[in-house]
Every structure is written in C-alpha cells, then in structure tokens.
Enzyme design. Structure first.
Site, PDB file in Angstrom:
ATOM      1  N   ASP A 100      11.291  34.418  59.556  1.00 38.85           N
ATOM      2  CA  ASP A 100      10.309  34.302  58.479  1.00 38.85           C
ATOM      3  C   ASP A 100       9.337  33.141  58.669  1.00 38.85           C
ATOM      4  O   ASP A 100       8.787  32.621  57.690  1.00 38.85           O
ATOM      5  CB  ASP A 100      11.028  34.147  57.134  1.00 38.85           C
ATOM      6  CG  ASP A 100      11.447  35.471  56.538  1.00 38.85           C
ATOM      7  OD1 ASP A 100      10.579  36.335  56.350  1.00 38.85           O
ATOM      8  OD2 ASP A 100      12.648  35.653  56.271  1.00 38.85           O
ATOM      9  N   HIS A 131      12.845  45.237  49.417  1.00 40.79           N
ATOM     10  CA  HIS A 131      13.312  43.854  49.514  1.00 40.79           C
ATOM     11  C   HIS A 131      14.317  43.671  48.381  1.00 40.79           C
ATOM     12  O   HIS A 131      15.242  44.482  48.256  1.00 40.79           O
ATOM     13  CB  HIS A 131      12.141  42.861  49.476  1.00 40.79           C
ATOM     14  CG  HIS A 131      12.561  41.464  49.841  1.00 40.79           C
ATOM     15  ND1 HIS A 131      12.398  40.385  49.003  1.00 40.79           N
ATOM     16  CD2 HIS A 131      13.182  40.989  50.951  1.00 40.79           C
ATOM     17  CE1 HIS A 131      12.874  39.292  49.576  1.00 40.79           C
ATOM     18  NE2 HIS A 131      13.361  39.629  50.764  1.00 40.79           N
ATOM     19  N   HIS A 135      18.559  42.449  59.685  1.00 42.88           N
ATOM     20  CA  HIS A 135      19.261  41.192  59.391  1.00 42.88           C
ATOM     21  C   HIS A 135      20.261  41.435  58.244  1.00 42.88           C
ATOM     22  O   HIS A 135      19.988  41.163  57.094  1.00 42.88           O
ATOM     23  CB  HIS A 135      18.291  40.053  59.055  1.00 42.88           C
ATOM     24  CG  HIS A 135      17.395  40.262  57.879  1.00 42.88           C
ATOM     25  ND1 HIS A 135      16.607  41.384  57.710  1.00 42.88           N
ATOM     26  CD2 HIS A 135      17.137  39.473  56.797  1.00 42.88           C
ATOM     27  CE1 HIS A 135      15.921  41.276  56.587  1.00 42.88           C
ATOM     28  NE2 HIS A 135      16.240  40.120  56.012  1.00 42.88           N
ATOM     29  N   ASP A 173      17.458  35.417  60.593  1.00 42.40           N
ATOM     30  CA  ASP A 173      16.755  35.104  59.347  1.00 42.40           C
ATOM     31  C   ASP A 173      16.405  33.621  59.261  1.00 42.40           C
ATOM     32  O   ASP A 173      16.385  33.040  58.181  1.00 42.40           O
ATOM     33  CB  ASP A 173      17.557  35.533  58.120  1.00 42.40           C
ATOM     34  CG  ASP A 173      16.671  35.759  56.889  1.00 42.40           C
ATOM     35  OD1 ASP A 173      15.437  35.715  57.024  1.00 42.40           O
ATOM     36  OD2 ASP A 173      17.218  35.967  55.793  1.00 42.40           O
TER      37      ASP A 173
END
Length: 383
Positions: free
Chosen positions: A11, A142, A204, A308
């Site tokens: 990210d 999400h 992930h 992640d």
C-alpha cells in the site's frame, strides 16, 4: 535462499497520497525511509529480495461513486509515475512474460491491483478502462459491501454475488484480470469460484483455521483454491495472523466506539487502556504457521506471500518492513521446507496463476469474441 519474492499486496501508493500528495521529491523512496515510518523503499525492497510487486491502487470505502473512480485513477497515475521515475529499479509489468523480463534485467516487476469493487462504480466500462491502464487485479470488495458483492466485514446483502457481480467476474476472466477474493465474505468466495474459469487468487489473506478472523480463508475454500490451481498470498497483518492481536483490536474498537468524537476524553481513556493492555507479541512464527496451514490444506503449489506492507502501522516482530522476507523464509527452512518449496512459495506460484489467468482470457476471447455486452447497473452507480 536465492529465489526472489513476488509479493501480492503493498500500500505504498496510498501512503504517498496521505503523506505528501504524491510529491516524490518530498518523500523519495530511492533513499531509506525507515525514519519516516514507511515500510517500503527501494533500498529495503532490494535487501528483501523483492523481484515483483503488486502495488495496490487502493482507495477507502468512504469514497464512493465517481469520487472513488477519480481517486483510483490518481492512484494508478501515481504508481505509473513512480515506476517511470526509477527505471533502473522498477519496470511496469502486465503479463507473466513481462515479469520474467524485468527479473532478467535486474528490475522489480511492478504490477497494479485495485483494492475494492467500489473503484469501478458498478460499471463494466470502468473495469475495462482500469485493465487498459494496466490494472491486473480487482479485489471484489474492501471492508464494506458493494451493491453487487458481500464483504467479509459487513452485513450480508446479496448473499455473495448479485447477477451483476457474476458478470463482473466473467468480464474479468475475459480481460485476463485476476479475481481477487481477499476481503470478501466466504459466500462471495464460493460464488466467484462457481463462476470464474481462472485460478482462485487471494492477494493478501491468511488461514481462518489458525486465526478466526473474517478476513481469512476457511478450509473449505482452501480446497477450492487447490482444485482451481490457485494461490493464497499469506498476509502479515498481526490481527489476521495472531488471535491475541485480533482480540486486542476488537477490545480497542469497543473503547473507541464509546468516544466517537475522539477528543481529549478519548485520548485520556485510550492512554489509560494502553497502559493496562499492552500490544500482544506477534512474530515471524505466527505468519509461518499460516503459510504451513495453507500448504497443508491446499498444497505447496498454492501458497504465496502478500505482506500488506504500508497497509497498517504495526507488523510482526521480525517482519518490520520489506527487507524482512528472508527472515520468514529462514523460519520455514528451519521447519524443513526445501529450496524448491520455498521457491514455489516466494515466486513460482504467483507467476503461474498470472500466466494461467492470461491463458483463460485468451480462450474466453476466442469463444466469445472481442465484444461483450455492457451489463452495468446504473441504478446502483452513484452520481
């Protein structure tokens, strides 16, 4: 261990947006950014042996409709500009062959993944354009549901996938975009696997049998990952891999819910609570337990790594940043993993799933032709 790492989720782009509004001079990943609190920069990627990375072009669920699409495009633009800024280290990749070419050139293959179906705003046209912009996976949800898919961390709405959700999966198969099932509810996992012709893919996620968090993958789904020749990229997020960390997060959220304004009273109560409830230990061994469980149920050909990094503040002890992948591989080697098995985990399984998804797309296009009906749901798309 000489094998490079093909990681499923990072990210960094969102952190660059939050911290410096994509001002790459203000935060230059060519230099070590440990002091800034970032998990990722070029020196540490090299130290960790990262050879390919799916960069998440994530936007949060509180951005919706056209705002979500615009922010996703800004994220795509940021990653593409970041790659162009560092051509000696990074190479944009969209296919398995391009990943291997980058590796042969000594560069880190950089692929894009959109995290959350809200990024397409209920539009197959938007999905297609993200593919044209080199986005190679879409996580169907999400943390909240979309109008067409149920999230693991929201109340069930459509029972997995709506009819339009199944069309999204079919169109992703036709394009050659990986159907990412991280973050989705088990019913959504099964519904997508019922429809998809491509291998199962989790960018992930970890094993629910080891840590009972709704974000993790149940054993009955792991068997379908095996049967579809898919892969689960095990994540390092402490509350997904360690039960005590999960419970700590639940308790902290309960406290937070009593102070919705998060003012001075919250700060005082939180500080007192932290003194009485220190953060539990989470280690490399906890992550290795998940890797081994996925291997036990799905098989060694169906497990990978999706750290992640920069997606949360706290990582396990010994896995503090992207330089630390060798520590996990060493832990697994100590548990008896061979060099060949570690190579599958680190690189080959993720590359195979990408290549097989491309092959499925070619076959679907031969059968259906280049055109597809636009089956959008304008009544659910936000203005």
């Amino acid at each position: 261990m000489s094998e490079l790492i093909f990681d499923g989720h990072n990210d960094l782009a969102w952190q660059l947006r939050l911290r410096v509004r994509y001002d790459f001079d203000a935060l230059d990943i060519a230099t070590d950014q440990s002091a800034s609190g970032l998990h990722t920069d070029l020196p540490r990627l090299r130290a960790g042996g990262v050879g390919a990375q799916y960069w998440s072009v994530f936007v949060p669920c509180d951005l919706a409709g056209h705002d979500a699409v615009s922010a996703t495009l800004e994220q795509v633009d940021a990653v593409r500009r970041l790659v162009a800024r560092h051509p000696e280290h990074l190479a944009l990749a969209t296919t398995a062959d391009e990943v291997e070419r980058a590796r042969s050139e000594g560069r880190i293959a950089s692929l894009l993944g959109a995290e959350g179906g809200h990024s397409i705003n209920c539009s197959l046209g938007t999905l297609r354009m993200l593919y044209e912009l080199e986005v190679r996976y879409l996580t169907l949800t999400h943390t909240r549901n979309t109008p067409w898919a149920d999230s693991a961390t929201d109340e069930a709405s459509v029972g997995g996938l709506s009819p339009f959700g199944h069309e999204v999966v079919r169109e992703m198969n036709r394009l050659g975009m990986l159907v990412d099932l991280s973050h989705v509810a088990p019913a959504t996992m099964h519904a997508a696997l019922d429809t998809s012709l491509a291998p199962a893919f989790f960018s992930h996620s970890s094993a629910r049998a080891v840590c009972d968090h709704p974000r993790n993958v149940p054993d009955d789904v792991l068997t379908r990952v095996r049967d579809s020749d898919g892969v689960v990229m095990v994540t390092f997020v402490p509350w997904f891999v360690n039960t005590e960390c999960r419970d700590w997060m639940v308790a902290e959220q309960r406290l937070r819910d009593t102070y919705p304004d998060e003012g001075p009273d919250w700060e005082a109560a939180h500080a007192k609570w932290l003194r009485a409830n220190p953060w539990p230990a989470c280690t490399v061994a906890d992550v290795a337990d998940h890797v081994e469980h996925v291997r036990e149920v799905a098989g060694v050909d169906h497990v990978g790594l999706g750290g992640d990094f920069d997606g949360c503040e706290t990582m396990p002890d010994g896995l503090a940043d992207v330089s630390a992948y060798p520590a996990l591989l060493a832990e697994l080697a100590d548990r008896g993993w061979s060099e060949a098995e570690l190579a599958r985990l680190a690189w080959h399984n993720a590359l195979r799933v990408l290549r097989e998804t491309e092959s499925v797309a070619a076959a679907v296009r031969r059968e259906r032709g280049p055109s597809v009906a636009t089956i959008d749901e304008p009544d659910t798309a936000a203005d």
